[in-house]
Design a protein around this motif. Structure first.
Motif, PDB file in Angstrom:
ATOM      1  N   GLU A  87      -6.319   8.809   4.743  1.00 21.28           N
ATOM      2  CA  GLU A  87      -7.013   8.047   3.696  1.00 21.28           C
ATOM      3  C   GLU A  87      -8.109   8.885   3.038  1.00 21.28           C
ATOM      4  O   GLU A  87      -8.265   8.867   1.809  1.00 21.28           O
ATOM      5  CB  GLU A  87      -7.602   6.761   4.277  1.00 21.28           C
ATOM      6  CG  GLU A  87      -6.553   5.745   4.645  1.00 21.28           C
ATOM      7  CD  GLU A  87      -7.091   4.561   5.441  1.00 21.28           C
ATOM      8  OE1 GLU A  87      -8.298   4.568   5.821  1.00 21.28           O
ATOM      9  OE2 GLU A  87      -6.300   3.635   5.697  1.00 21.28           O
ATOM     10  N   LYS A  88      -8.862   9.620   3.842  1.00 13.77           N
ATOM     11  CA  LYS A  88      -9.928  10.470   3.286  1.00 13.77           C
ATOM     12  C   LYS A  88      -9.338  11.582   2.421  1.00 13.77           C
ATOM     13  O   LYS A  88      -9.878  11.910   1.360  1.00 13.77           O
ATOM     14  CB  LYS A  88     -10.802  11.065   4.390  1.00 13.77           C
ATOM     15  CG  LYS A  88     -11.711  10.063   5.047  1.00 13.77           C
ATOM     16  CD  LYS A  88     -12.731   9.511   4.063  1.00 13.77           C
ATOM     17  CE  LYS A  88     -13.549   8.424   4.674  1.00 13.77           C
ATOM     18  NZ  LYS A  88     -14.315   7.680   3.666  1.00 13.77           N
ATOM     19  N   GLN A 129      -8.486  10.167  -0.886  1.00 13.83           N
ATOM     20  CA  GLN A 129      -9.703   9.956  -1.673  1.00 13.83           C
ATOM     21  C   GLN A 129     -10.248  11.289  -2.201  1.00 13.83           C
ATOM     22  O   GLN A 129     -10.669  11.386  -3.358  1.00 13.83           O
ATOM     23  CB  GLN A 129     -10.767   9.236  -0.843  1.00 13.83           C
ATOM     24  CG  GLN A 129     -11.999   8.846  -1.636  1.00 13.83           C
ATOM     25  CD  GLN A 129     -11.674   7.834  -2.733  1.00 13.83           C
ATOM     26  OE1 GLN A 129     -11.007   6.843  -2.493  1.00 13.83           O
ATOM     27  NE2 GLN A 129     -12.150   8.097  -3.944  1.00 13.83           N
ATOM     28  N   HIS A 131      -8.189  12.476  -5.130  1.00 17.01           N
ATOM     29  CA  HIS A 131      -8.521  11.678  -6.318  1.00 17.01           C
ATOM     30  C   HIS A 131      -9.855  12.132  -6.915  1.00 17.01           C
ATOM     31  O   HIS A 131      -9.965  12.371  -8.123  1.00 17.01           O
ATOM     32  CB  HIS A 131      -8.570  10.195  -5.952  1.00 17.01           C
ATOM     33  CG  HIS A 131      -8.960   9.315  -7.084  1.00 17.01           C
ATOM     34  ND1 HIS A 131     -10.265   8.976  -7.334  1.00 17.01           N
ATOM     35  CD2 HIS A 131      -8.212   8.722  -8.043  1.00 17.01           C
ATOM     36  CE1 HIS A 131     -10.313   8.208  -8.412  1.00 17.01           C
ATOM     37  NE2 HIS A 131      -9.079   8.034  -8.857  1.00 17.01           N
ATOM     38  N   ASP A 132     -10.866  12.267  -6.072  1.00 13.61           N
ATOM     39  CA  ASP A 132     -12.192  12.658  -6.542  1.00 13.61           C
ATOM     40  C   ASP A 132     -12.214  14.101  -7.041  1.00 13.61           C
ATOM     41  O   ASP A 132     -12.968  14.431  -7.964  1.00 13.61           O
ATOM     42  CB  ASP A 132     -13.237  12.448  -5.449  1.00 13.61           C
ATOM     43  CG  ASP A 132     -13.463  10.970  -5.147  1.00 13.61           C
ATOM     44  OD1 ASP A 132     -13.241  10.125  -6.036  1.00 13.61           O
ATOM     45  OD2 ASP A 132     -13.862  10.668  -4.005  1.00 13.61           O
ATOM     46  N   SER A 179     -16.912  12.228   1.360  1.00 16.92           N
ATOM     47  CA  SER A 179     -15.693  11.966   2.144  1.00 16.92           C
ATOM     48  C   SER A 179     -15.513  12.997   3.245  1.00 16.92           C
ATOM     49  O   SER A 179     -15.135  12.654   4.378  1.00 16.92           O
ATOM     50  CB  SER A 179     -14.463  11.969   1.231  1.00 16.92           C
ATOM     51  OG  SER A 179     -14.461  10.843   0.397  1.00 16.92           O
TER      52      SER A 179
END
Length: 119
Positions: free
Chosen positions: A40-41, A44, A47-48, A60
């Motif tokens: 999940e991290k 993220q 995406h970031d 993160s």
């Protein structure tokens, strides 16, 4: 219970036994949670990173380093440190490569866990 140290292993079974005793189900649940959290991290972070949001990526990575480091998964911990340096240097291309490598390491951890626990 002390097991033979496998230097190629991502799972430090001695540490797992120290934390969980002989509770194989507890070890397995913990590793599943760690794999889920890392996945999940990483999603993220990817995406970031597309948005070049250094603060969010570093946050993160910081959140991921805690459980990874305290669990003894130092290979992944060191990759997280490299990614932090890459973000601080605004080297988004290298970050992408290291992130892919980190994802592969988590996949390897998942396969190793399945093999160790026969599940």
């Amino acid at each position: 219970m002390v097991t033979k140290i496998d230097k190629n292993s991502l799972i430090d079974m001695n540490l797992m036994h120290l934390i969980f005793g002989n509770n194989a189900l507890g070890m397995q649940d913990f590793l599943k949670m760690l794999i889920k959290t890392a996945t999940e991290k990483f999603d993220q972070i990817a995406h970031d990173a597309l948005d070049r949001n250094a603060e969010a990526v570093l946050n993160s990575l910081h959140q991921l380093k805690g459980p990874v480091g305290s669990s003894g998964f130092m290979k992944l911990y060191k990759l997280c440190e490299h990614m932090e340096d890459q973000v601080k240097d605004a080297d988004w291309e290298k970050l992408s490569v290291t992130l892919d490598h980190s994802r592969k390491m988590v996949d390897k951890l998942n396969h190793e866990m399945i093999k160790k626990f026969n599940r």
